[in-house]
Motif scaffolding. Structure first.
Motif, mmCIF file in Angstrom:
data_model
loop_
_atom_site.group_PDB
_atom_site.id
_atom_site.type_symbol
_atom_site.label_atom_id
_atom_site.label_comp_id
_atom_site.label_asym_id
_atom_site.label_seq_id
_atom_site.Cartn_x
_atom_site.Cartn_y
_atom_site.Cartn_z
ATOM 1 N N CYS A 1 0.855 -1.209 0.000
ATOM 2 C CA CYS A 1 0.000 0.000 0.000
ATOM 3 C C CYS A 1 0.881 1.246 0.000
ATOM 4 C CB CYS A 1 -0.865 -0.029 1.258
ATOM 5 S SG CYS A 1 -1.932 1.399 1.455
ATOM 6 N N HIS B 1 -0.801 -4.663 5.458
ATOM 7 C CA HIS B 1 -2.163 -4.714 6.021
ATOM 8 C C HIS B 1 -3.198 -5.139 4.980
ATOM 9 C CE1 HIS B 1 -1.533 -0.491 4.670
ATOM 10 N NE2 HIS B 1 -2.750 -0.625 4.197
ATOM 11 N N GLU B 2 -2.768 -5.397 3.745
ATOM 12 C CA GLU B 2 -3.706 -5.840 2.707
ATOM 13 C C GLU B 2 -3.574 -7.347 2.503
ATOM 14 O OE1 GLU B 2 -2.921 -3.538 -0.812
ATOM 15 O OE2 GLU B 2 -3.305 -1.631 0.186
ATOM 16 N N GLU C 1 -8.741 -5.047 0.466
ATOM 17 C CA GLU C 1 -8.553 -3.819 1.244
ATOM 18 C C GLU C 1 -8.657 -2.568 0.377
ATOM 19 O OE1 GLU C 1 -6.418 -0.746 3.744
ATOM 20 O OE2 GLU C 1 -5.990 -1.417 1.706
HETATM 21 ZN ZN LIG Z 1 -4.462 -0.085 1.064
#
Ligand SMILES: [Zn+2]
Ligand SMILES: [Zn+2]
Ligand SMILES: [Zn+2]
Ligand SMILES: [Zn+2]
Ligand SMILES: [Zn+2]
Ligand SMILES: [Zn+2]
Ligand SMILES: [Zn+2]
Ligand SMILES: [Zn+2]
Lengths: 371, 371, 371, 371
Positions: free
Chosen positions: D43, D64-65, D162
């Motif tokens: 990201c 975090h994805e 995400e």
């Molecule tokens: Zn993202």
């Protein structure tokens, strides 16, 4: 203020039997609050419990429209549910107890009022604390309760907060239709506490034209005092058709822009659709219990009318701060909202309070603690 | 293209009696349009007229779901009702004829569909032009008509524009509730032309879960082809309760997010409320005529459910461009919308077309001009 | 009442030069109305015309915020634009003249305020009638004008209808965000006629917390009288940052729920975004002419704040009845709205009226016809 | 499946320095979940951390994805955050970790994305578990995390959840304006992962006309593949004015109905307002970090245009189920969404992955665990 070791509470011990009992005042934990009760309105739900215990709670301390003063405060409790700091001596009210749902992503978070596990003080099962409802001298608020500091309102106003929150929620639902403006004609059917508070909310919002319908001239007089510009006693009309004609006459032949249904009578739930103009809206806020079916006409009432209808179910905790400011603003513009409390009873007189309520005398009956 | 001096039109001359008659083709004025008819769907309203002339129009040339080609154009007519330039040879459809209301400031301008004086070609009284409906070889569009150039659609698509506009209007009403998302579960009760087009619209919007309910397996098969993910034949359930249970089972016990009521049967109008989850919504789009009352429960269906209900009444002219692009996009993603036209008849066969429609055979029956 | 053969009107004959001229009063047709002028507010647009004639109208009779009495009525004129019957002696105001758009289906009918061909009496080119603006003794209303009977309002109220309609439109735009409740904190930046009327509208709606910002203590005092609960003179703050801090302090550190931008100053248009809380909203109602660019920060002002912003442009005729009932209700609850008219001038003093307006003295300057 | 005693994770140990380290796999408690990582998108936020650690997290396991498979499940964990049952072997993704706010009544519950204390796995401080981000072989989900079972999606789809949720949130914000219909013209400025996913969402909703703007022809080609009907490379226009003219030309001179701003460039944030028609809307979804100020014109861009603007900030957990069904439906209608993943890297290659991302090569760069 000295806190006694014991206090009294009114316990529903059997159908139609409330007894005042003495309980020890428990030691509170770091997350709890002890509140000295100042009073509590009597709700239709209390009456249902009194008449038949549908929730199977007996023995139970009823009363959920209560208010009182914090006399002891657990050291972890620093703010109320709106973020206001709290201290001993503050006046407070309680609201619903919601649990965060486990399937949160599948739930509309703005509809916490529709969560199945919601509860309130005054409809909790008995436990070792006993002081679980507002019909007593003291009440103990447990961890994770919602409550609000309302020092800037007098006792009468605070006793009306819970039913006013019901009305605020209904009006917020109604506002989503975009049909409420200064020049809208709103109609309120049913002038009990809910209908009368609704008239006061609409008037405080500046709605100029409000039609009130009821079968009792005294309630209609009160409706007028709270802002209704036309009052119709349905008993003066020989038929529903005549009543509908009367509404049409007031509204240049079209019907009202928005109607609020505030009675629990099936015939009223049928009639309300007929009062609404094409393109108008309606909110059902009267049927908090199942009082039976009603008949509507899908062609004339929904399709051809292109109506928008919103149900309204109790309130969320977000409705509480809105309610507080409604009550303050209504007072500023001189609406006699506090006059809705027509009867006051002591703890020992609660059986009588229930009987008065059952006979539909007065508007809002309340327990007031004079000790 | 040579224009003849006379042409034929199907005239409803008596109850259940359509006769083909010959009329002179009038000279058109500078504000008028002469259209050679290619075809016209048969609507429930046509059937009502055929069966009993409720609008008292006999003798009348029916047909309002029509499409054709401009063969003569008054010199003042330069654009269609969406601002597109028009010329001879263009394919067109017509829409409602609204008059600007005299009390415009008292009327919601976005609700022109609710104006009392609305009319359409195909339900106009007979006059010296005679060619006032689409059930003929030619039709004359008068000054101030609304019409649209739709060259980029084939005949089948154009024949479906009017009923599709009814559905687009209903879905736009539904969208105001905010309840339609990719992961919503929508339910459509009634799989006639309206219900089936509604399924196609929802699918084109990307709604993933669509439950279709009907009593006819062939219609349900078509529902599946148009995007329904679950089909329920209500005849397979012994009671309404069983049917409701089946819907709940599909929807993790809660009911659907939004339900569309697309039949004219009172029992269906009662049942639809039970399919909806708490916090959900419902649109009534089936009762374009008065087929009688139905029964609902104000507590369970409206108040406790906190439902949002929208009626839907025909369409506005603004719904037409939306409809065109729905039909194009549905085609792009491969939905077999054109298969809704199951029967085609010539001018001379229109009595038969009506009879087929009356027997509820097929989905959409259409007149097609083969000359 | 005898109607003379001639009357006077104030004609803008050159930049910054208004001359009173005598014109014959024309014979009116069956669709026209002759109105004796009682008065007319001076608008910012009038001032623009006076200073430079940007619309290229000279010679022109200005004045569009006018009101007067019907003295002659064409026999075809039976109702006003809201459907109320009209007769000689009625008090009226005029509103916009919209033409139905030819591409109606491509246009949002609820946004008639955005149609390009809109006009008003007072900004029309001169013609053989001459009496085309309210800055005269008489005005002639032509066929298809919009006008309203407002007998139930006094002269002061009627002179404020047009600017109040601007404000009503802005508040209706703001209401679509769902952010205005009794307990919302609204902020109004700029306390000229628009900002002050906005405060009065919010107060009449029951909004309890209203922050007013201006640089003039007298205007802020008037803001307080009309309902502002906090007033901030931006001149008391050394920087924008300090002013923002002051707003945050009032709003528990978060910023206001909704802000109305009512000045034409670019710096103000930049600042307003900073006053709004995360999740809040803002309405731009001050920039009716191009006063230059402003600077915003897309991250902090829009994205991270997840703000909702609505522009607001004049009004539709539907806003007029809403405006009437606002003015009545504001009066009922004692808001001193009429005090906004601070200066009154005769026809002969209109050059002076313009100069006073240009010096930003007072709030609303009006021409009043004393004859 | 045998779980090893140790596993590898990519640790950002210094600015622009990721090192693969070995950690013991902790014993999980009854409320925890051990997940074998299958992959994780990179990201813009990861890049920010890599370049300068603005959140001061070093040493940290980013990512975090991510998505992976449950290999161990605490016995108290029975359902995911949408209420679906979960078991070992299920594929899952994680979403935000929100804490219930203490001042809940003062907060809009539908705006949990705006709560200050929100966090995600992959941006957590290091602790004794170490396996706190998706850039590793295993990750441990702690009590009260939100996560979703997504067995019915393939790895590519799951890697896009995400960023797709960011887009779904933006489109839900946009839908509140009522401006998105089948026949709307939507404009998307910026064809990175967010802009391209946005085009796919609009197309899946059935929006027929989509204009894409970018400076890279390959990205524009991808935009076309995902549903854009017009693509404009801004480098082909000599000035902003020319670019605006090009947009106007496509939109019958008016501008688009709704515009989405999906770049982080200030000039783009200025331009987007000019593309929108009067009465249209705009959503800012590109400025997730402060990239500086931009200039707008309050008169032309907001007031006269009567625009509606919505900011959009990340997502709520309610957006996740909507996102899943978008990805499924997009796949059903043949949109090549999975092709957005243009580059795949192993754990050991994550420095290179960051460099590729920094050079703006490809669209979505992902870590994929091949072991
Ligand atoms: Zn993202
Ligand atoms: Zn109650
Ligand atoms: Zn109550
Ligand atoms: Zn029809
Ligand atoms: Zn039809
Ligand atoms: Zn003006
Ligand atoms: Zn003005
Ligand atoms: Zn991210």
């Amino acid at each position: 203020q000295r806190i006694p070791n014991t206090c009294k509470a009114a316990v529903l011990t059997d159908i139609q039997k409330i007894e005042v009992k003495e309980f020890p005042i428990p030691t509170i934990s770091e997350d709890e609050i002890l509140v000295k009760v100042e009073g509590c309105g009597v709700c239709g739900t209390d009456l249902h419990e009194y008449k038949g215990d549908p929730f199977n709670l007996i023995p139970v301390v009823l009363g959920h429209e209560g208010t009182g003063e914090i006399v002891k405060l657990g050291k972890n409790v620093k703010i109320d549910s709106a973020g206001k700091p709290v201290k001993i001596g503050d006046k407070i009210v309680t609201s619903v107890i919601n649990k965060a749902p486990e399937d949160a992503a599948a739930v509309d978070p703005s509809k916490s009022n529709l969560l199945e596990d919601t509860n309130v003080y005054g409809l909790l099962p008995d436990d070792e604390y006993h002081l679980n409802g507002w019909f007593g001298e003291y009440i103990v608020l447990r961890k994770n309760s919602t409550f609000f500091q309302v020092n800037d309102m007098n006792l009468n106003q605070r006793l009306l907060i819970e039913p006013a929150a019901v009305v605020i929620h209904a009006v917020e639902r109604a506002k989503t239709t975009g049909l409420l403006k200064f020049n809208s004609t709103a109609l309120v059917q049913g002038c009990g506490p809910i209908g009368l508070l609704l008239i006061a909310v609409l008037k405080t919002m500046g709605v100029l034209n409000i039609i009130a319908i009821d079968g009792d001239d005294q309630r209609l007089a009160m409706a007028k005092g709270l802002g209704a510009t036309k009052i119709l006693n349905f008993k003066n009309y020989r038929s529903t058709e005549e009543l509908i004609s009367a509404v049409k006459e007031i509204t240049t032949g079209k019907g009202c822009d928005f109607a609020f249904q505030c009675t629990g009578v099936p015939q009223a739930a049928s009639n309300i659709w007929k009062f609404v103009k094409r393109g108008g809206g309606l909110c059902e806020v009267g049927f908090f219990v199942d009082n039976g079916d009603c008949t509507i006409n899908p062609h004339w009432d929904i399709c051809q009318k292109e109506i928008t209808v919103v149900g309204s179910w109790i309130y969320t905790i977000q409705d509480y701060p809105t309610t507080f400011d409604f009550l303050k603003r209504a007072n500023e513009i001189g609406l006699p909202v506090e006059e809705l409390i027509t009867h006051r009873f002591s703890l020992e007189e609660l059986n009588e309070a229930m009987e008065v309520n059952m006979r539909l005398e007065g508007i809002k009956v309340a327990y007031v603690n004079n000790r």
